[in-house]
Design a protein around this motif. Structure first.
Motif, short mmCIF file in Angstrom:
data_model
loop_
_atom_site.label_atom_id
_atom_site.label_comp_id
_atom_site.label_asym_id
_atom_site.label_seq_id
_atom_site.Cartn_x
_atom_site.Cartn_y
_atom_site.Cartn_z
N MET A 114 3.14 -7.93 14.95
CA MET A 114 1.68 -7.78 14.99
C MET A 114 1.00 -8.62 13.91
O MET A 114 -0.10 -9.14 14.12
CB MET A 114 1.31 -6.30 14.84
CG MET A 114 1.74 -5.44 16.03
SD MET A 114 1.36 -3.68 15.84
CE MET A 114 -0.44 -3.71 16.00
N ILE A 115 1.64 -8.76 12.75
CA ILE A 115 1.09 -9.62 11.70
C ILE A 115 1.12 -11.08 12.15
O ILE A 115 0.15 -11.83 11.98
CB ILE A 115 1.88 -9.44 10.38
CG1 ILE A 115 1.60 -8.05 9.79
CG2 ILE A 115 1.50 -10.53 9.38
CD1 ILE A 115 2.44 -7.71 8.58
N GLU A 116 2.24 -11.49 12.75
CA GLU A 116 2.34 -12.88 13.24
C GLU A 116 1.30 -13.18 14.30
O GLU A 116 0.75 -14.29 14.35
CB GLU A 116 3.74 -13.10 13.83
CG GLU A 116 4.86 -13.15 12.80
CD GLU A 116 6.22 -13.24 13.45
OE1 GLU A 116 6.28 -13.44 14.69
OE2 GLU A 116 7.24 -13.11 12.74
N LYS A 124 -1.27 -5.94 1.23
CA LYS A 124 -1.92 -6.65 0.14
C LYS A 124 -3.32 -7.09 0.53
O LYS A 124 -4.26 -7.03 -0.26
CB LYS A 124 -1.07 -7.86 -0.26
CG LYS A 124 -1.61 -8.63 -1.46
CD LYS A 124 -0.68 -9.76 -1.87
CE LYS A 124 -1.21 -10.51 -3.08
NZ LYS A 124 -0.31 -11.62 -3.47
N LYS A 125 -3.49 -7.53 1.78
CA LYS A 125 -4.81 -7.98 2.23
C LYS A 125 -5.76 -6.81 2.44
O LYS A 125 -6.98 -6.95 2.33
CB LYS A 125 -4.67 -8.78 3.52
CG LYS A 125 -4.00 -10.13 3.33
CD LYS A 125 -3.97 -10.92 4.63
CE LYS A 125 -3.34 -12.29 4.42
NZ LYS A 125 -3.29 -13.06 5.69
N ARG A 126 -5.18 -5.63 2.79
CA ARG A 126 -6.03 -4.46 3.04
C ARG A 126 -6.33 -3.67 1.77
O ARG A 126 -7.17 -2.77 1.80
CB ARG A 126 -5.34 -3.53 4.05
CG ARG A 126 -5.25 -4.09 5.45
CD ARG A 126 -4.62 -3.11 6.42
NE ARG A 126 -3.18 -3.02 6.23
CZ ARG A 126 -2.54 -1.94 5.85
NH1 ARG A 126 -3.20 -0.85 5.58
NH2 ARG A 126 -1.22 -1.94 5.72
#
Length: 432
Positions: A114-116, A124-126
Motif C-alpha cells: 500500500m505504501i508503494e 514517520k510521515k504521519r
C-alpha cells in the motif's frame, strides 16, 4: 580500481578464508567458526583464489527472495484493495481480505504494498507533535472517558450525526456507544442512564470542556457552578473531571479516530444508513472491537458500584431549574407562564423557590419540598425569540435540525408552546 561493498558477515568470512589461504588456519577450524561444512570452506577458498574478495559476496544480492509473494498474487490483492478498501488501514484491510475474500496476506506485506502504491503513509510521515503518555488507571470503572464525535458516520447514505463514546481508561474497552442527533444534555442523559443500568456507577467520568459538562461562563444562571449533567452526576455520587486539552484524554480521542475509520467502513459493508439501524448494529461491533484491542487491567477489581433504591434515575436525569413563586401563584419557564392551582401547598410556597423538573419524555413537574404542585399553562407566550448562542463546531448539526423542523412543521401560532429541547420526545409540558 573497483570498489566492493561487503556486509559485516562477508568481511568476517573474508578474514577467515584469507587465513586458510595463508595456512594460518585449517579448513576444519574455519568450518566450525563460520558454521558451514568443510566442503563449503574449500568452495569459498577456490572462489577467493579465482575472483579475490569479490568471490565471497553473496550471489543472491540484488536478486528477488525465494519467499517473495508472486507478482500475480500482488496484482490480485491490490486490485481488491483499490476497489473496496482504498481508505482502510493495512491491518483492517488484511482482516477483511481474509474474512470476505479468502486472501491471506500478512499486514506488514500489505502495508509495504500500500505504501508503494500510494494508498498508505509511513508512520514517520504521519507523525505529529509528540505528547508524553499518561499511565492508565489500575481498575475497570475507576475512570471512564466520554466524548461526542460529530462525523459523517453513514457517509452519503444518511444524515450527519454524533456518536457518544464511553471508554474505560484502564483497559481501553468500549463501554458504550450511541448515535444521537447532536451532543446535548438530554442525549448524554439517555446514554449515561443506559451505561449505569448496564455496568453500575463508575468512580468518575473524564470529559472535555463542552458546555454539557462545564459552566464556561462564571456568574451565570447556575450559581452552584454545576451544569445540569454535572448536577445529575453529583446526585449519584459520580465525579466529573474536565481535561485541559484533547491530548489529556488521549484514549477516547484515539478511539474516536479508530471509530471514524473502522466503524464507518463496517457500517458501509453492513449497509447501515440510519441512526436506528446504527444503534442496533453497535453491540456486535463493540464486542468485536474489544476482543481485538482491549487491554487487561493492572488490577482485576471492578470499581463500578451497584445501583441502589436511593438512585432515582427518572428524577436524576431531568432538566431542573429553580423559580420564585409569585404572589399570584405564577412562574415563568422556557418562555411559558405557568399558573399553579391555589392548593394549600402552593400557597405555602409563595415567595419561595420551587423546582421545575423538565423530563426527557416531555413531562414537566413543579415541586416544592418533595410535593408536586398542580398547574396549568397560560397560553400567551413571548413573541420575541432570543438568538441562540451556538459553538462553531455544532453549527452544522443545528442548521440541519432547523432545516428539518422548518420542513416538517407549519409556522407557529400564538397558541404554540415553547420549542422542545434537543433530544426530548413527546409533547411539551404534559401535566405529571
Amino acid at each position: 580500481m573497483r570498489v566492493l561493498t561487503m556486509s559485516d558477515s562477508e568481511l568476517d568470512k573474508l578474514e577467515i578464508i584469507r587465513d586458510v589461504d595463508l595456512n594460518r588456519m585449517p579448513a576444519r577450524a574455519a568450518a566450525v567458526v563460520l558454521g558451514i561444512s568443510e566442503r563449503q570452506v574449500w568452495r569459498l577458498l577456490k572462489r577467493y583464489r579465482l575472483q579475490g574478495a569479490g568471490g565471497l559476496i553473496s550471489l543472491k544480492r540484488g536478486q528477488p527472495s525465494n519467499r517473495k509473494t508472486p507478482y500475480d498474487v500482488r496484482l490480485a490483492v491490490m486490485a481488491v484493495v483499490r476497489s473496496n478498501y482504498a481508505d482502510f488501514g493495512p491491518t483492517f484491510a488484511a482482516e477483511k481480505l481474509h474474512e470476505l475474500h479468502d486472501l491471506s496476506v500478512s499486514r506488514e506485506t500489505l502495508r509495504a504494498w500500500m505504501i508503494e502504491d500510494g494508498l498508505w503513509q509511513t508512520r514517520k510521515k504521519r507523525r505529529g507533535r509528540v505528547h508524553q503518555p499518561r499511565y492508565r488507571r489500575d481498575c475497570v470503572g475507576e475512570l471512564i472517558q466520554i466524548d461526542g464525535s460529530d462525523h459523517r458516520w453513514f457517509e452519503g447514505r444518511g444524515p450527519k450525526c454524533t456518536l457518544l463514546v464511553f471508554i474505560d481508561d484502564a483497559t481501553s474497552r468500549l463501554m458504550h456507544l450511541q448515535f444521537v442527533q447532536t451532543e446535548s444534555t438530554f442525549a448524554y442523559y439517555k446514554a449515561t442512564r443506559t451505561y449505569l443500568e448496564t455496568f453500575g456507577k463508575p468512580i468518575a467520568f473524564y470529559s472535555d470542556k463542552h458546555a454539557v459538562f462545564r459552566v464556561n461562563k462564571p456568574g451565570g444562571a447556575n450559581t452552584d457552578g454545576l451544569t445540569q449533567f454535572g448536577r445529575a452526576l453529583s446526585d449519584l455520587n459520580i465525579e466529573i473531571i474536565c481535561a485541559n486539552s484533547s491530548q489529556a484524554k488521549g484514549r477516547v480521542e484515539r478511539a474516536n479516530r479508530s471509530l471514524q475509520d473502522r466503524l464507518v467502513k463496517e457500517l458501509r459493508l453492513a449497509g447501515v444508513s440510519s441512526m436506528v439501524d446504527g444503534n442496533a448494529f453497535l453491540p456486535s461491533f463493540i464486542a468485536d472491537y474489544n476482543a481485538r484491542f482491549a487491554k487487561l487491567p493492572a488490577n482485576p477489581k471492578d470499581l463500578h458500584r451497584a445501583m441502589t433504591d436511593r438512585d432515582n434515575l427518572d428524577d436524576t436525569f431531568t432538566w431542573r431549574v429553580d423559580r420564585t413563586l409569585s404572589q399570584a401563584l405564577t412562574l415563568q419557564y422556557d418562555k411559558v407562564l405557568f399558573i399553579l392551582e391555589p392548593t394549600e401547598a402552593a400557597q405555602a410556597a409563595i415567595g419561595k423557590r420551587v423546582t421545575v423538573y423538565d423530563y426527557p419524555d416531555g413531562r414537566l413537574v413543579i415541586r416544592y419540598e418533595d410535593q408536586d404542585l398542580p398547574y396549568r399553562t397560560f397560553d400567551k407566550i413571548r413573541q420575541v425569540k432570543q438568538t441562540n448562542v451556538v459553538e462553531n463546531k455544532r453549527l452544522g448539526s443545528l442548521l440541519d435540525l432547523i432545516k428539518q423542523s422548518q420542513e416538517a412543521s407549519p409556522p407557529p401560532t400564538r397558541t404554540d408552546k415553547a420549542p422542545r429541547r434537543r433530544d426530548q420526545s413527546g409533547h411539551m409540558f404534559n401535566v405529571g
